[in-house]
Design an enzyme around this catalytic site. Structure first.
Site, PDB file in Angstrom:
ATOM      1  N   LYS A  10       0.825  -1.204   0.000  1.00  0.00           N
ATOM      2  CA  LYS A  10       0.000   0.000   0.000  1.00  0.00           C
ATOM      3  C   LYS A  10       0.864   1.262   0.000  1.00  0.00           C
ATOM      4  CE  LYS A  10      -3.644  -2.471   2.470  1.00  0.00           C
ATOM      5  NZ  LYS A  10      -4.557  -2.437   3.637  1.00  0.00           N
ATOM      6  N   TYR A  50     -12.430  -2.661  -2.848  1.00  0.00           N
ATOM      7  CA  TYR A  50     -12.894  -2.621  -1.452  1.00  0.00           C
ATOM      8  C   TYR A  50     -14.424  -2.553  -1.334  1.00  0.00           C
ATOM      9  CZ  TYR A  50      -8.195  -2.238   0.531  1.00  0.00           C
ATOM     10  OH  TYR A  50      -6.906  -2.498   0.939  1.00  0.00           O
ATOM     11  N   ASN A 114      -1.639  -0.432   7.243  1.00  0.00           N
ATOM     12  CA  ASN A 114      -1.100  -1.750   7.583  1.00  0.00           C
ATOM     13  C   ASN A 114      -0.259  -2.359   6.466  1.00  0.00           C
ATOM     14  OD1 ASN A 114      -3.140  -2.428   5.853  1.00  0.00           O
ATOM     15  ND2 ASN A 114      -4.208  -3.805   7.248  1.00  0.00           N
ATOM     16  N   HIS A 117      -1.816  -5.695   1.493  1.00  0.00           N
ATOM     17  CA  HIS A 117      -3.081  -6.405   1.355  1.00  0.00           C
ATOM     18  C   HIS A 117      -2.798  -7.738   0.688  1.00  0.00           C
ATOM     19  CE1 HIS A 117      -7.231  -7.340   0.249  1.00  0.00           C
ATOM     20  NE2 HIS A 117      -6.716  -7.724  -0.909  1.00  0.00           N
ATOM     21  N   GLU A 128      -9.888 -10.273  -7.362  1.00  0.00           N
ATOM     22  CA  GLU A 128      -8.940  -9.163  -7.224  1.00  0.00           C
ATOM     23  C   GLU A 128      -7.883  -9.171  -8.336  1.00  0.00           C
ATOM     24  OE1 GLU A 128      -7.568  -9.527  -3.174  1.00  0.00           O
ATOM     25  OE2 GLU A 128      -9.532  -8.964  -2.370  1.00  0.00           O
TER      26      GLU A 128
HETATM   27  P1  CMP Z   1      -6.933  -4.878   4.025  1.00  0.00           P
HETATM   28  O1  CMP Z   1      -6.439  -6.233   4.387  1.00  0.00           O
HETATM   29  O2  CMP Z   1      -6.455  -4.278   2.759  1.00  0.00           O
HETATM   30  O3  CMP Z   1      -8.525  -4.919   4.001  1.00  0.00           O
HETATM   31  C1  CMP Z   1      -9.332  -3.816   4.299  1.00  0.00           C
HETATM   32  C2  CMP Z   1      -8.541  -2.644   4.773  1.00  0.00           C
HETATM   33  O4  CMP Z   1      -9.296  -1.680   5.454  1.00  0.00           O
HETATM   34  C3  CMP Z   1      -7.532  -3.115   5.823  1.00  0.00           C
HETATM   35  O5  CMP Z   1      -6.530  -3.871   5.213  1.00  0.00           O
HETATM   36  C4  CMP Z   1      -7.139  -1.799   6.443  1.00  0.00           C
HETATM   37  O6  CMP Z   1      -6.216  -1.051   5.652  1.00  0.00           O
HETATM   38  C5  CMP Z   1      -8.482  -1.079   6.433  1.00  0.00           C
HETATM   39  N1  CMP Z   1      -9.183  -1.236   7.709  1.00  0.00           N
HETATM   40  C6  CMP Z   1      -9.792  -2.333   8.195  1.00  0.00           C
HETATM   41  N2  CMP Z   1     -10.339  -2.100   9.405  1.00  0.00           N
HETATM   42  C7  CMP Z   1     -10.064  -0.806   9.685  1.00  0.00           C
HETATM   43  C8  CMP Z   1     -10.337   0.035  10.779  1.00  0.00           C
HETATM   44  N3  CMP Z   1     -11.021  -0.409  11.843  1.00  0.00           N
HETATM   45  N4  CMP Z   1      -9.893   1.302  10.725  1.00  0.00           N
HETATM   46  C9  CMP Z   1      -9.211   1.758   9.654  1.00  0.00           C
HETATM   47  N5  CMP Z   1      -8.922   1.000   8.579  1.00  0.00           N
HETATM   48  C10 CMP Z   1      -9.333  -0.252   8.589  1.00  0.00           C
END
Ligand code: CMP
Length: 136
Positions: A10, A50, A114, A117, A128
């Site tokens: 990301k 998403y 984070n 993905h 995807e």
């Molecule tokens: P990802 O695995 O890409 O899937 C959905 C994404 O949404 C996740 O990683 C995070 O980047 C984001 N995400 C999921 N939960 C939260 C949350 N509670 N607050 C902010 N971002 C979130």
């Protein structure tokens, strides 16, 4: 049996200079890169990717974040590639869920930022990969 998964490094991972570190972990695990591209994401692509999170409190911020800078999209292949990459990534929350030694556990602090993905099932991977690499 070999399978494929969609991996995103990301915009936070790219901005922090962690692309090489993350790709090295994928390669050291034994997974193979079959597609790899640095790209700035169109909003429509992020919305499709998403779609399951539409309506959630973090959705708008997530779209702004994902489209806010270049990311690396990759297709990774190998035996149990989906689970193998999710093990490398660690849980979604980098502090509460991701183990030390995982990408998120080692480098992340916040759930939104984070770093990576990975597809969560064969159905998600097929969907995807079709979104990010329609010609593959
Ligand atoms: P990802 O695995 O890409 O899937 C959905 C994404 O949404 C996740 O990683 C995070 O980047 C984001 N995400 C999921 N939960 C939260 C949350 N509670 N607050 C902010 N971002 C979130």
């Amino acid at each position: 049996m070999s399978e494929r998964t969609l991996v995103l490094i990301k915009p936070d991972g790219v901005a922090r200079g962690l692309v090489g570190e993350i790709l090295a972990r994928i390669e050291r695990k034994g997974l193979k890169l079959v597609a790899l591209e640095l790209r700035t994401t169109e909003r429509a692509v992020a919305e499709t990717h998403y779609a399951e999170h539409e309506g959630k409190g973090f959705y708008a911020g997530l779209l702004d974040f994902i489209t806010g800078g270049p990311l690396v999209a990759a297709v990774v292949e190998g035996p149990r590639a989906i689970a193998a990459f999710r093990q490398l990534a660690g849980g979604t929350d980098p502090v509460e869920k991701a183990a030390t030694g995982s990408i998120r556990g080692d480098f992340g602090l916040e759930t939104q930022f984070n770093l990576v993905h990975g597809s969560d099932s064969p159905e998600s991977a097929a969907r995807e990969i079709g979104i990010w690499f329609p010609n593959l």
